[in-house]
Design a protein around this motif. Structure first.
Motif, mmCIF file in Angstrom:
data_model
loop_
_atom_site.group_PDB
_atom_site.id
_atom_site.type_symbol
_atom_site.label_atom_id
_atom_site.label_comp_id
_atom_site.label_asym_id
_atom_site.label_seq_id
_atom_site.Cartn_x
_atom_site.Cartn_y
_atom_site.Cartn_z
ATOM 1 N N ASP A 17 0.661 -2.196 17.166
ATOM 2 C CA ASP A 17 2.034 -2.123 16.836
ATOM 3 C C ASP A 17 2.491 -2.669 15.409
ATOM 4 O O ASP A 17 1.503 -3.068 14.822
ATOM 5 N N PHE A 18 3.695 -2.370 14.898
ATOM 6 C CA PHE A 18 4.022 -2.811 13.739
ATOM 7 C C PHE A 18 5.491 -3.380 13.824
ATOM 8 O O PHE A 18 6.206 -2.877 14.297
ATOM 9 N N ASP A 19 5.261 -4.406 13.137
ATOM 10 C CA ASP A 19 6.818 -5.434 13.232
ATOM 11 C C ASP A 19 7.391 -5.187 11.839
ATOM 12 O O ASP A 19 7.277 -5.717 10.718
ATOM 13 N N GLU A 20 8.656 -4.375 11.884
ATOM 14 C CA GLU A 20 9.376 -4.048 10.739
ATOM 15 C C GLU A 20 10.110 -5.323 10.060
ATOM 16 O O GLU A 20 10.192 -5.374 8.637
ATOM 17 N N LYS A 21 10.293 -6.307 11.137
ATOM 18 C CA LYS A 21 10.921 -7.445 10.439
ATOM 19 C C LYS A 21 9.787 -8.474 9.725
ATOM 20 O O LYS A 21 10.161 -8.842 8.517
ATOM 21 N N GLU A 22 8.694 -8.474 10.074
ATOM 22 C CA GLU A 22 7.345 -8.986 9.337
ATOM 23 C C GLU A 22 7.265 -8.351 7.832
ATOM 24 O O GLU A 22 7.202 -9.292 6.949
ATOM 25 N N VAL A 23 7.314 -7.128 7.980
ATOM 26 C CA VAL A 23 6.864 -6.492 6.558
ATOM 27 C C VAL A 23 7.954 -6.707 5.742
ATOM 28 O O VAL A 23 7.440 -6.547 4.226
ATOM 29 N N ALA A 24 9.176 -7.114 5.881
ATOM 30 C CA ALA A 24 10.168 -7.280 5.101
ATOM 31 C C ALA A 24 9.738 -8.436 4.292
ATOM 32 O O ALA A 24 10.518 -8.718 3.150
ATOM 33 N N ARG A 25 9.045 -9.298 4.880
ATOM 34 C CA ARG A 25 8.522 -10.621 4.066
ATOM 35 C C ARG A 25 7.779 -10.487 2.989
ATOM 36 O O ARG A 25 7.563 -11.236 1.968
ATOM 37 N N TYR A 26 7.250 -9.033 2.659
ATOM 38 C CA TYR A 26 5.972 -8.943 1.726
ATOM 39 C C TYR A 26 6.621 -7.755 0.599
ATOM 40 O O TYR A 26 7.480 -7.168 1.067
ATOM 41 N N SER A 27 6.156 -7.737 -0.541
ATOM 42 C CA SER A 27 6.554 -6.847 -1.398
ATOM 43 C C SER A 27 5.029 -6.442 -2.190
ATOM 44 O O SER A 27 4.128 -7.142 -2.041
ATOM 45 N N TYR A 28 5.186 -5.268 -2.878
ATOM 46 C CA TYR A 28 4.132 -4.944 -3.547
ATOM 47 C C TYR A 28 3.528 -5.735 -4.720
ATOM 48 O O TYR A 28 4.160 -6.389 -5.364
ATOM 49 N N LYS A 29 2.344 -6.154 -4.730
ATOM 50 C CA LYS A 29 1.385 -7.048 -5.750
ATOM 51 C C LYS A 29 0.681 -6.064 -6.424
ATOM 52 O O LYS A 29 -0.144 -5.748 -5.907
ATOM 53 N N PRO A 30 0.743 -5.808 -7.804
ATOM 54 C CA PRO A 30 -0.028 -5.265 -8.619
ATOM 55 C C PRO A 30 -1.487 -5.733 -8.633
ATOM 56 O O PRO A 30 -1.679 -7.399 -8.568
ATOM 57 N N GLY A 31 -2.619 -5.014 -8.416
ATOM 58 C CA GLY A 31 -3.706 -5.611 -8.332
ATOM 59 C C GLY A 31 -4.712 -4.562 -8.632
ATOM 60 O O GLY A 31 -4.504 -3.621 -8.992
ATOM 61 N N SER A 32 -5.874 -5.070 -8.833
ATOM 62 C CA SER A 32 -6.982 -4.277 -9.551
ATOM 63 C C SER A 32 -8.424 -4.455 -8.926
ATOM 64 O O SER A 32 -8.869 -5.618 -8.861
ATOM 65 N N LEU A 33 -9.354 -3.674 -8.808
ATOM 66 C CA LEU A 33 -10.745 -3.541 -8.549
ATOM 67 C C LEU A 33 -11.169 -4.031 -10.117
ATOM 68 O O LEU A 33 -10.697 -3.629 -10.863
ATOM 69 N N PRO A 34 -12.225 -4.720 -10.099
ATOM 70 C CA PRO A 34 -12.912 -5.038 -11.507
ATOM 71 C C PRO A 34 -13.513 -3.687 -12.128
ATOM 72 O O PRO A 34 -13.616 -2.665 -11.215
ATOM 73 N N VAL A 35 -13.842 -3.639 -13.239
ATOM 74 C CA VAL A 35 -14.786 -2.620 -13.903
ATOM 75 C C VAL A 35 -15.820 -3.245 -14.487
ATOM 76 O O VAL A 35 -16.001 -4.372 -14.743
ATOM 77 N N VAL A 36 -16.971 -2.330 -14.455
ATOM 78 C CA VAL A 36 -18.119 -2.833 -14.841
ATOM 79 C C VAL A 36 -18.706 -2.473 -16.258
ATOM 80 O O VAL A 36 -18.482 -1.071 -16.252
ATOM 81 N N ARG A 37 -19.229 -3.251 -17.002
ATOM 82 C CA ARG A 37 -19.918 -2.715 -18.417
ATOM 83 C C ARG A 37 -21.137 -3.218 -18.403
ATOM 84 O O ARG A 37 -21.666 -4.491 -17.746
ATOM 85 N N LEU A 38 -22.142 -2.556 -19.082
ATOM 86 C CA LEU A 38 -23.485 -3.092 -19.622
ATOM 87 C C LEU A 38 -23.159 -4.160 -20.589
ATOM 88 O O LEU A 38 -22.362 -4.256 -21.061
#
Ligand code: EZ4
Ligand code: CO
Length: 408
Positions: free
Chosen positions: A379-400
């Motif tokens: 199930d999914f609790d709509e009241k619970e999801v209201a506690r969160y907002s989008y957080k910008p994030g990223s996977l690393p990039v790799v270089r030699l």
């Protein structure tokens, strides 16, 4: 029966889960996961702006036709954003179907082929000693299989999936401190010289029964991968994952000619067309697609059946970025699939995550037991999801070391 409304939510505890809720005129709703790690707002926007307006008025029971409508209807086919958005819709429609039938999804696929599905966890360490502690912890918890990753001496930064900090022996992948990625430095030569010996020491320490998996994360070229696979053969890995870049379905031919190490690939695939040659030419042993990213249960089931014809078993992707909804979709397929292999599973069960996605699915002694609740059983609790907002994030990039950009 008609779809009356569809809502998209973005947010979750330490993750940007993208959750779709489809409502119908009989008061039955379905839930789906469209989370695409690092690009979450894109699947949400695609769903909100283009897809959900086209769902209204359609019969939710016609999940095949709805899938074809979106897939073919886009004209420019495929890609992770579109396929993950279709995946959420398909999952939610199967959830509705199961609820209408009053059956857990695995019953609609053909019933249970096994009591529990074996999972593997991620053990990781800044160095080999740290990794050994992490593996020992999982073994104590009853896990029968572990993926093992550790730092390589002399490597300028941590290698894939590994923290630089000693004792922080869990999994570190997405960095939520901002949208600009961290840069990791990779050295193939150091990795190739160190890792086979490290894997041998892990086998020696934990004995013959533990299933040991290792992920190369696409960083070797075909010839290097063949050499590496040959060298790790005595370790008797359960699988060697993503040894080569995944875009090239021919890249595993050389490895196959030189080694019998079981090969798993597919977490970045978006459709059956990304893996049909790998399967038909029997170049792999495990197919690692994620139900979300290949467009949902409908196409995933077709991949599982094609794989079954060629002795390829399943090993669905289960990174922490997948919400409990897609993990449940995979759990139902795992309960049924005659060619089930193993499921990647990361400890999702925090109290916050359980509050957002209540379910009776349970993990016990390294085995996943699917709940008998109708549909996906989450199930999914709509009241619970209201506690969160989008957080910008990223996977690393790799270089030699010289700056050349490499595969993450
Ligand atoms: O790095 O899912 O086997 N699992 C993996 C993953 C991927 C992440 C990227 O989002 O390689 O942990
Ligand atoms: Co992987």
């Amino acid at each position: 029966m008609k779809i009356t409304d569809a809502k998209v939510f973005v947010g979750g505890p330490a993750k940007n889960y993208v959750t779709l809720k489809i409502m119908n005129d009989q008061g039955v709703y379905g839930l789906g996961d469209a989370t695409l790690n690092g690009r979450e707002t894109m699947t949400a926007t695609y769903l909100r702006d283009y897809l959900t307006p086209n769902l209204i008025g359609k019969d939710p029971r016609n999940s095949e036709d709805i899938w074809q409508f979106f897939y073919r209807g886009a004209y420019f086919r495929g890609g992770p954003i579109a396929m993950s958005a279709f995946g959420a819709i398909d999952m939610a429609l199967w959830d509705i179907k199961g609820k209408l039938a009053g059956m857990p999804l695995y019953q609609l696929f053909g019933g249970k082929s096994r009591e529990g599905a074996m999972v593997y966890a991620h053990a990781t360490g800044a160095d080999l000693e740290d990794l050994m502690d992490s593996i020992a912890w999982y073994v104590e918890q009853g896990y029968k299989a572990v993926r093992v990753q550790c730092g390589v001496p002399g490597m300028p930064t941590a290698s894939y999936g590994v923290s630089e900090e000693k004792g922080a022996n869990r999994n570190y992948i997405t960095d939520f401190s901002g949208i600009q990625p961290k840069v990791e430095i990779w050295d193939t030569d150091r990795y190739m010289r160190y890792m086979p010996g490290a894997l041998a020491r892990i086998r020696e320490r934990f004995g013959p029964d533990l299933r040991i998996l290792h992920d190369v994360h696409h960083r070797l070229l075909p010839r290097e991968a063949a050499e590496f696979a040959k060298e790790v053969e005595p370790v008797r890995l359960y699988w060697l994952e993503d040894p080569t870049p995944a875009e090239d379905q021919d890249a595993l031919k050389l490895l196959r000619q030189h080694s019998t190490v079981p090969i798993a690939i597919g977490e970045v695939f978006n459709s059956i067309w990304d893996c049909n040659k790998l399967i038909e030419n029997e170049l792999i042993d495990f197919i690692r697609v994620a139900v979300t990213h290949v467009g949902g249960i409908t196409p995933a089931k077709r991949i599982v059946d094609l794989a079954g014809l060629h002795h390829v078993r399943t090993g669905f992707h289960g990174a922490p970025s997948h919400s409990p909804l897609s993990m449940a979709a995979q759990a139902h397929l795992n309960a049924w699939a005659p060619n089930f292999g193993i499921q990647e599973y990361l400890v999702l069960g925090t109290p916050e995550c359980d509050a957002l996605f209540p379910s009776a699915h349970r993990l016990e002694n390294g085995m996943f037991h699917v709940s008998d609740a109708p549909g996906l059983g989450v199930d999914f609790d709509e009241k619970e999801v209201a506690r969160y907002s989008y957080k910008p994030g990223s996977l690393p990039v790799v270089r030699l070391e010289d700056g050349t950009l490499w595969n993450y």
